[in-house]
Design an enzyme around this catalytic site. Structure first.
Site, PDB file in Angstrom:
ATOM      1  N   TYR A  69       0.852  -1.183   0.000  1.00 16.50           N
ATOM      2  CA  TYR A  69       0.000   0.000   0.000  1.00 16.50           C
ATOM      3  C   TYR A  69       0.887   1.231   0.000  1.00 16.50           C
ATOM      4  O   TYR A  69       1.824   1.318   0.807  1.00 16.50           O
ATOM      5  CB  TYR A  69      -0.908  -0.008   1.232  1.00 16.50           C
ATOM      6  CG  TYR A  69      -1.806   1.199   1.368  1.00 16.50           C
ATOM      7  CD1 TYR A  69      -1.584   2.149   2.376  1.00 16.50           C
ATOM      8  CD2 TYR A  69      -2.882   1.405   0.507  1.00 16.50           C
ATOM      9  CE1 TYR A  69      -2.406   3.255   2.506  1.00 16.50           C
ATOM     10  CE2 TYR A  69      -3.715   2.508   0.633  1.00 16.50           C
ATOM     11  CZ  TYR A  69      -3.472   3.436   1.645  1.00 16.50           C
ATOM     12  OH  TYR A  69      -4.283   4.544   1.771  1.00 16.50           O
ATOM     13  N   ASP A 127       9.418   2.794  -0.720  1.00 12.52           N
ATOM     14  CA  ASP A 127       8.411   3.438   0.126  1.00 12.52           C
ATOM     15  C   ASP A 127       8.708   3.062   1.585  1.00 12.52           C
ATOM     16  O   ASP A 127       8.341   1.985   2.044  1.00 12.52           O
ATOM     17  CB  ASP A 127       7.012   2.982  -0.295  1.00 12.52           C
ATOM     18  CG  ASP A 127       5.942   3.568   0.615  1.00 12.52           C
ATOM     19  OD1 ASP A 127       4.751   3.410   0.300  1.00 12.52           O
ATOM     20  OD2 ASP A 127       6.291   4.193   1.638  1.00 12.52           O
ATOM     21  N   LYS A 150       5.151   9.310   8.514  1.00 11.33           N
ATOM     22  CA  LYS A 150       4.936   8.805   9.878  1.00 11.33           C
ATOM     23  C   LYS A 150       5.963   9.355  10.887  1.00 11.33           C
ATOM     24  O   LYS A 150       5.849  10.493  11.325  1.00 11.33           O
ATOM     25  CB  LYS A 150       4.892   7.268   9.854  1.00 11.33           C
ATOM     26  CG  LYS A 150       3.664   6.743   9.050  1.00 11.33           C
ATOM     27  CD  LYS A 150       3.495   5.261   9.133  1.00 11.33           C
ATOM     28  CE  LYS A 150       2.522   4.748   8.101  1.00 11.33           C
ATOM     29  NZ  LYS A 150       1.125   4.731   8.524  1.00 11.33           N
TER      30      LYS A 150
HETATM   31  P1  KE4 Z   1      -0.686   8.336   4.449  1.00 14.88           P
HETATM   32  O1  KE4 Z   1      -1.266   9.021   3.213  1.00 14.88           O
HETATM   33  O2  KE4 Z   1      -1.713   7.519   5.195  1.00 14.88           O
HETATM   34  O3  KE4 Z   1       0.067   9.315   5.361  1.00 14.88           O
HETATM   35  O4  KE4 Z   1       0.453   7.329   3.965  1.00 14.88           O
HETATM   36  C1  KE4 Z   1       0.128   6.360   3.003  1.00 14.88           C
HETATM   37  C2  KE4 Z   1       1.103   5.203   3.131  1.00 14.88           C
HETATM   38  C3  KE4 Z   1       2.131   5.089   2.213  1.00 14.88           C
HETATM   39  N1  KE4 Z   1       3.029   4.081   2.293  1.00 14.88           N
HETATM   40  C4  KE4 Z   1       2.958   3.164   3.294  1.00 14.88           C
HETATM   41  C5  KE4 Z   1       3.977   2.066   3.342  1.00 14.88           C
HETATM   42  C6  KE4 Z   1       1.925   3.236   4.257  1.00 14.88           C
HETATM   43  O5  KE4 Z   1       1.859   2.305   5.230  1.00 14.88           O
HETATM   44  C7  KE4 Z   1       0.983   4.276   4.183  1.00 14.88           C
HETATM   45  C8  KE4 Z   1      -0.170   4.401   5.163  1.00 14.88           C
HETATM   46  N2  KE4 Z   1      -0.271   3.380   6.149  1.00 14.88           N
HETATM   47  C9  KE4 Z   1      -1.606   3.094   6.632  1.00 14.88           C
HETATM   48  C10 KE4 Z   1      -1.556   1.921   7.611  1.00 14.88           C
HETATM   49  N3  KE4 Z   1      -0.818   0.831   7.167  1.00 14.88           N
HETATM   50  C11 KE4 Z   1      -2.241   4.312   7.231  1.00 14.88           C
HETATM   51  C12 KE4 Z   1      -3.430   4.034   8.116  1.00 14.88           C
HETATM   52  C13 KE4 Z   1      -4.718   4.426   7.445  1.00 14.88           C
HETATM   53  O6  KE4 Z   1      -4.836   4.296   6.210  1.00 14.88           O
HETATM   54  O7  KE4 Z   1      -5.616   4.870   8.194  1.00 14.88           O
END
Ligand code: KE4
Length: 436
Positions: free
Chosen positions: A147, A242, A270
């Site tokens: 993701y 990523d 994060k």
């Molecule tokens: P954000 O747009 O949520 O800040 O980041 C996206 C993203 C990109 N790359 C990786 C490896 C990620 O894990 C994420 C977002 N992680 C999720 C949980 N695994 C965010 C939690 C959510 O979607 O509420």
């Protein structure tokens, strides 16, 4: 087991659903795949969070990874407070943005230049646009179950919440665009080699979670990341790591430092925002200089480099650089957690696989091994939901999805806390075992 009071959270959830789709601002928070009432949180301290009914939880989610120090870390509270007194946003450059950029560049050798944005989605979206602009190619390659945020091109066979909803790709993504995203099974080197043999000259980039966290934790197989590096170099595609989860989680040089790889671009998020909305993408100078206003790849943001988020990020990285023992401690606590869980499941005869890297881990309810999304998907999500609910009722807050990671933060001050949580886990696993 006594039924936990969730009256206030239930009331707040009912009210939220009137105004916010699903009552949440991010789908996985709705607890749909684990069949429980989402807890409305009022505060966090250390590795504890407290909900609207006054229940206390030991937190293994850490806001999905950012809170490596735990909640309300004094250094971050103080530094953001000081920045707040000067204003919240200027829409103009500040020295602190350069300070943070330089701190990250000094930690991650493959990053020569970077740009700050507001979310991992924005950073990943821009990184692939930059790769397309730099190479003049349209196709991208991602791995099934990984993701990279919710930008259209990346919402194809994605992990995280989408894995929970088993939605191979989101509605609203034009098929014409999805067709430009090639997907491959994680850790399958021969499949990747075949794709490059067939389409290598058309591929702008490969984007990968160097340690997957969004299908649950899945480490890279030996040679997998090296194969991506070799093939992208051979065919003139860019290698994008990523590290939104793994960056500054697995160490100051992230997964790329742990596995000895040098990508062309890296995405971070994060932890570098210390719990505030901040992410970044960066890498080779010759690529980054294609970005506007220098080059012809556009990207912009009203709140990019926001002073409060940047203050939190500087505070977080400063503390990580100073506290040399922090990674060793959270990794050790993480290993104690994983060993304890594994021993309990074995004693109870429950087939599980536990994958872990450093302080991030996932307990899969499947025999395993779990090496990609197909094997992760064999997990019994009903058993996970039962385990989740039993832990939640006993005051342990896990990710409300089988396809996420559990994080140990430095808020776990005492090792015997892990023994207490393992006691609770033992009872939760008994509930799984007794269920038909
Ligand atoms: P954000 O747009 O949520 O800040 O980041 C996206 C993203 C990109 N790359 C990786 C490896 C990620 O894990 C994420 C977002 N992680 C999720 C949980 N695994 C965010 C939690 C959510 O979607 O509420």
């Amino acid at each position: 087991m006594s039924q936990q009071i969730t009256k206030r959270s239930s009331e707040l959830f009912t009210q939220a659903q009137k105004y916010i789709p699903g009552g949440v601002n991010s789908p996985v928070r709705a607890f749909r795949s684990v069949g429980a009432t989402p807890r409305f949180i009022v505060k966090g301290r250390g590795n504890r969070i407290y909900d609207a009914d006054g229940n206390e939880y030991i937190d293994f989610v850490s806001s999905w990874g950012p809170l490596i120090f735990g909640h309300a870390s004094p250094n971050i509270i103080n530094d953001v407070g000081a920045a707040l007194k000067l204003g919240t946003s200027f829409g103009a450059p500040t020295e602190a943005e350069t300070t943070l950029a330089k701190m990250i560049i000094d930690c991650v050798p493959s990053i020569e230049m970077l740009r700050l944005v507001n979310s991992g989605t924005e950073a990943c979206m821009t990184a692939i646009r930059l790769a397309r602009g730099f190479t003049g190619r349209d196709k991208i390659l991602k791995f099934i179950g990984c993701y990279h945020g919710h930008a259209d091109s990346l919402l194809v066979e994605a992990g995280s919440g989408l894995a929970t909803f088993s939605t191979p790709s989101s509605k609203g993504v034009p098929q014409a665009l999805a067709n430009l995203t090639i997907t491959a099974p994680y850790n399958d080197i021969s499949y990747l080699e075949e794709i490059f043999r067939l389409a290598g000259p058309e591929i702008a980039c490969v984007i990968v979670e160097p340690v997957a966290g969004n299908m649950g934790v899945v480490p890279p197989a030996p040679g997998f990341l090296e194969a991506i590096r070799t093939l992208t170099s051979q065919y003139g595609a860019l290698f994008i790591c990523d590290e939104v989860i793994t960056g500054f989680r697995l160490g100051l040089t992230g997964a790329q430092g742990m596995y000895g790889i040098s990508p062309d671009l890296t995405v971070l998020g994060k932890i570098i925002g210390g719990g505030l909305p901040l992410a970044a993408f960066g890498g080779r100078r010759d690529i980054m200089e294609h970005l506007s206003p220098l080059g012809d790849v556009y990207q912009a943001g009203t709140l990019s480099g926001n002073p409060l988020a940047v203050a939190a990020g500087i505070s977080a990285i400063e503390r990580l650089q100073k506290e040399k023992g922090l990674y060793g401690r959270i990794n050790y606590v993480g290993s104690r957690w994983v060993e304890g869980l594994s021993k309990l499941a074995k004693e109870k005869g429950i087939p599980v696989t536990i994958n872990s890297v450093g302080s991030m881990s996932t307990l899969f309810f499947t025999e395993g091994p779990v090496t990609d999304f197909a094997s992760a998907s064999k997990s019994d999500t009903q058993k996970y939901a039962l385990y989740f609910r039993a832990m939640l009722e006993a005051g342990v807050y896990l990710a409300p999805s089988q396809f996420e990671a559990a994080f140990i933060s430095a808020g776990f001050m005492l090792l015997d806390e892990i023994d207490d949580v393992l006691e609770i886990a033992s009872k939760a696993l008994d509930a799984v075992k007794e269920a038909k």
